[in-house]
Design a protein around this motif. Structure first.
Motif, PDB file in Angstrom:
ATOM      1  N   SER A 114       0.839  -1.210   0.000  1.00  0.00           N
ATOM      2  CA  SER A 114       0.000   0.000   0.000  1.00  0.00           C
ATOM      3  C   SER A 114       0.868   1.252   0.000  1.00  0.00           C
ATOM      4  O   SER A 114       0.601   2.204  -0.747  1.00  0.00           O
ATOM      5  CB  SER A 114      -0.910   0.018   1.235  1.00  0.00           C
ATOM      6  N   ASP A 144      -5.669  -0.799  -3.195  1.00  0.00           N
ATOM      7  CA  ASP A 144      -5.208  -0.039  -4.360  1.00  0.00           C
ATOM      8  C   ASP A 144      -6.201   1.075  -4.691  1.00  0.00           C
ATOM      9  O   ASP A 144      -5.805   2.215  -4.972  1.00  0.00           O
ATOM     10  CB  ASP A 144      -5.028  -0.964  -5.581  1.00  0.00           C
ATOM     11  N   SER A 191      -4.125  -4.289 -11.050  1.00  0.00           N
ATOM     12  CA  SER A 191      -3.530  -5.516 -10.523  1.00  0.00           C
ATOM     13  C   SER A 191      -3.351  -6.464 -11.693  1.00  0.00           C
ATOM     14  O   SER A 191      -4.303  -6.718 -12.441  1.00  0.00           O
ATOM     15  CB  SER A 191      -4.457  -6.167  -9.492  1.00  0.00           C
ATOM     16  N   ASP A 220       0.362  -3.727 -10.092  1.00  0.00           N
ATOM     17  CA  ASP A 220       0.469  -4.387  -8.791  1.00  0.00           C
ATOM     18  C   ASP A 220       0.603  -5.887  -9.053  1.00  0.00           C
ATOM     19  O   ASP A 220      -0.304  -6.510  -9.618  1.00  0.00           O
ATOM     20  CB  ASP A 220      -0.775  -4.082  -7.950  1.00  0.00           C
ATOM     21  N   HIS A 223      -0.475 -10.699  -6.754  1.00  0.00           N
ATOM     22  CA  HIS A 223      -0.994 -12.055  -7.003  1.00  0.00           C
ATOM     23  C   HIS A 223      -0.308 -12.730  -8.182  1.00  0.00           C
ATOM     24  O   HIS A 223      -0.767 -13.776  -8.638  1.00  0.00           O
ATOM     25  CB  HIS A 223      -2.506 -12.011  -7.212  1.00  0.00           C
ATOM     26  N   TYR A 245       4.506 -11.774   0.791  1.00  0.00           N
ATOM     27  CA  TYR A 245       4.017 -12.785   1.757  1.00  0.00           C
ATOM     28  C   TYR A 245       3.018 -13.744   1.140  1.00  0.00           C
ATOM     29  O   TYR A 245       2.515 -14.607   1.810  1.00  0.00           O
ATOM     30  CB  TYR A 245       3.429 -12.123   3.002  1.00  0.00           C
ATOM     31  N   LYS A 246       2.712 -13.584  -0.157  1.00  0.00           N
ATOM     32  CA  LYS A 246       1.789 -14.507  -0.829  1.00  0.00           C
ATOM     33  C   LYS A 246       2.613 -15.636  -1.447  1.00  0.00           C
ATOM     34  O   LYS A 246       3.174 -16.437  -0.723  1.00  0.00           O
ATOM     35  CB  LYS A 246       0.919 -13.725  -1.807  1.00  0.00           C
TER      36      LYS A 246
HETATM   37  C1  LIG Z   1      -2.390  -8.576  -1.032  1.00  0.00           C
HETATM   38  C2  LIG Z   1      -2.462  -7.381  -1.879  1.00  0.00           C
HETATM   39  C3  LIG Z   1      -2.127  -6.129  -1.362  1.00  0.00           C
HETATM   40  C4  LIG Z   1      -1.737  -5.985   0.076  1.00  0.00           C
HETATM   41  O1  LIG Z   1      -1.233  -4.735   0.400  1.00  0.00           O
HETATM   42  P1  LIG Z   1      -0.576  -4.524   1.832  1.00  0.00           P
HETATM   43  O2  LIG Z   1      -0.121  -3.155   1.841  1.00  0.00           O
HETATM   44  O3  LIG Z   1       0.477  -5.568   1.995  1.00  0.00           O
HETATM   45  O4  LIG Z   1      -1.662  -4.785   2.860  1.00  0.00           O
HETATM   46  C5  LIG Z   1      -2.173  -5.035  -2.211  1.00  0.00           C
HETATM   47  N1  LIG Z   1      -2.554  -5.182  -3.502  1.00  0.00           N
HETATM   48  C6  LIG Z   1      -2.896  -6.388  -4.022  1.00  0.00           C
HETATM   49  C7  LIG Z   1      -3.267  -6.501  -5.457  1.00  0.00           C
HETATM   50  C8  LIG Z   1      -2.867  -7.519  -3.214  1.00  0.00           C
HETATM   51  O5  LIG Z   1      -3.194  -8.711  -3.727  1.00  0.00           O
END
Ligand SMILES: *Cc1c(COP(=O)(O)O)cnc(C)c1O
Length: 435
Positions: A114, A144, A191, A220, A223, A245-246
């Motif tokens: 973020s 986002d 994304s 982004d 995923h 972390y994914k």
């Molecule tokens: C998981 C994810 C996030 C997570 O953002 P954080 O700042 O780590 O909470 C942001 N964008 C996408 C597309 C995600 O899948």
């Protein structure tokens, strides 16, 4: 776009299509099967299908953390900064770059997704003064969309967010995006893989649409990274962010990464002026001057322990090779779609992910009016961990480094049992705070 998709289709279905025999045969022929042993698996009965939210713990991560705490923090104390901590953001960034088609020096690990998005969106909008629209789509991740709204409000320059609509709830076509992008567009940000449906945008095509209109493109990759090869440089992408972390298995709250195309690095400004992004940081000079290259996008002291814990997961992906990871991912989502067709569609599940594996990431979303309660029954009594995404999606995440075909076969059998035996009816229909 992912070139491996076609070749990766599994062999034609046998008489036992989708059966346990086939799962065993596919596991037996899987060149990545050995990587499952590189992860901590405490409960072999538990089928983990949420690696797209939080990847498993790599076996090497705990010893690395023990070394970082006991030997480095405990023994080396402040000297640790000169012995690897200070350069870890760049070193691990360079390894991540190799997963997404960038070069060392194009990626750093820093902050959260973020926050990185915030930094790069502000930088991009300021690099396109006079242009007033930011284009995204309704399938983008909530954070986002919020960051974009917040930046527009903060800048107060009358920017407008154009949110392209999905025609089918699963995908957003290039034609729709093309209609949304025009000479007033400053930034197109999407994304790459949609968190709900797993739809994958054609990164090169959409980036080129943005460029032809004179806009910047920011992707982004949260995923996508670790689930499929991404070719940022080949697609001429300007900016990218994503989390570790994914599918990268960096651990809960692991720091994120950001990418800035080499020739843009010197002309873009990080809106958060911190000392880690300053030229000659240890001069401790009173005025900010941006560091050269990608380093200017750093802000402050990184969370060193969390940062170091990212590296073992990245190393496993580099060793496995993203083409092989993608080949297995496609074979597994195809296998799961066949299981859905035979066993779950008759029980009322819809396929809420694209059929075409070339346009699909590494999870499958199944819609069901009782998805929330089915998810709870699976977690509570069936030792299956998928996740639920509002309003009616059961998401089944496949992490090719540790998910087996037999896992998928057994998970579908357990899902079918929950529905057939109406086990979900015992669970309340209210949404828990955390899903
Ligand atoms: C998981 C994810 C996030 C997570 O953002 P954080 O700042 O780590 O909470 C942001 N964008 C996408 C597309 C995600 O899948």
């Amino acid at each position: 776009m992912p070139a491996t998709a076609r070749a990766a289709r599994p062999a034609p279905a046998s008489a036992d299509a989708g059966g346990l025999e086939e799962a065993r045969r596919l596991d037996g022929a899987d060149p990545l099967a050995r990587f499952r042993r590189e992860f901590v698996v405490k409960d072999p009965r538990l089928i983990y299908l949420d690696g797209n939210s939080l990847g498993r713990l790599p076996r090497q991560a705990a010893p690395r953390l023990r070394e970082a705490t006991e030997r480095e923090w405990g023994g080396r104390l402040i000297r640790g900064w000169g012995e690897g901590w200070f350069t870890a953001s760049q070193r691990i960034g360079a390894k991540l770059a190799a997963l997404i088609g960038g070069a060392p020096g194009d990626v750093v690990v820093s902050d959260s997704t973020s926050v990185n998005l915030f930094k790069l969106v502000v930088a991009a909008l300021r690099a396109r003064p006079g242009r007033r629209t930011v284009v995204t789509d309704e399938m983008n991740f909530p954070t986002d969309l919020y960051v974009l709204q917040g930046v527009i409000e903060l800048l107060g320059r009358g920017h407008r967010l154009v949110v392209a609509k999905s025609e089918d709830g699963l995908t957003v076509s290039e034609e729709t995006l093309a209609r949304a992008i025009d000479a007033d567009t400053a930034l197109v940000t999407l994304s790459h893989t949609a968190y709900r449906s797993a739809f994958v945008h054609d990164m090169a095509a959409v980036t080129s649409l943005a460029h032809r209109a004179g806009a910047l493109a920011l992707w982004d990759l949260s995923h996508s990274i670790g689930a499929m090869p991404v070719e940022l440089a080949a697609a001429e992408v300007d900016l990218a962010v994503g989390c570790t972390y994914k599918y990268v298995n960096g651990g809960p709250g692991a720091p994120a990464f950001l990418y800035v195309r080499r020739d843009l690095q010197e002309s873009l400004a990080n809106p958060v002026w911190g000392w880690f992004g300053r030229r000659d940081q240890f001069d401790m000079a009173p005025d900010y001057r941006p560091a050269p290259g990608i380093l200017r996008f750093l802000v402050g002291t990184p969370p060193v322990l969390s940062l170091l814990a990212v590296e073992p997961g990245v190393d496993l992906l580099l060793e496995a090779g993203m083409d092989r990871v993608r080949t297995k991912s496609v074979a597994q989502t195809e296998y799961l779609v066949r299981l859905w067709e035979r066993q779950l569609q008759p029980l009322g599940f819809t396929l809420n992910s694209p059929r075409d594996p070339a346009r699909r990431g590494s999870h499958i979303s199944l819609g069901h009016p009782e998805a929330l309660r089915i998810d709870r029954a699976l977690i509570d009594e069936m030792a299956v961990l998928p996740d639920f995404r509002y309003p009616d999606n059961l998401r089944l995440g496949i992490a090719p480094l540790y998910t087996s075909f037999a896992d998928l076969h057994e998970a579908v059998a357990r899902i079918a049992r929950v529905v057939r035996d109406r086990r979900y009816e015992r669970y309340p229909a209210e949404r828990p705070t955390i899903t």
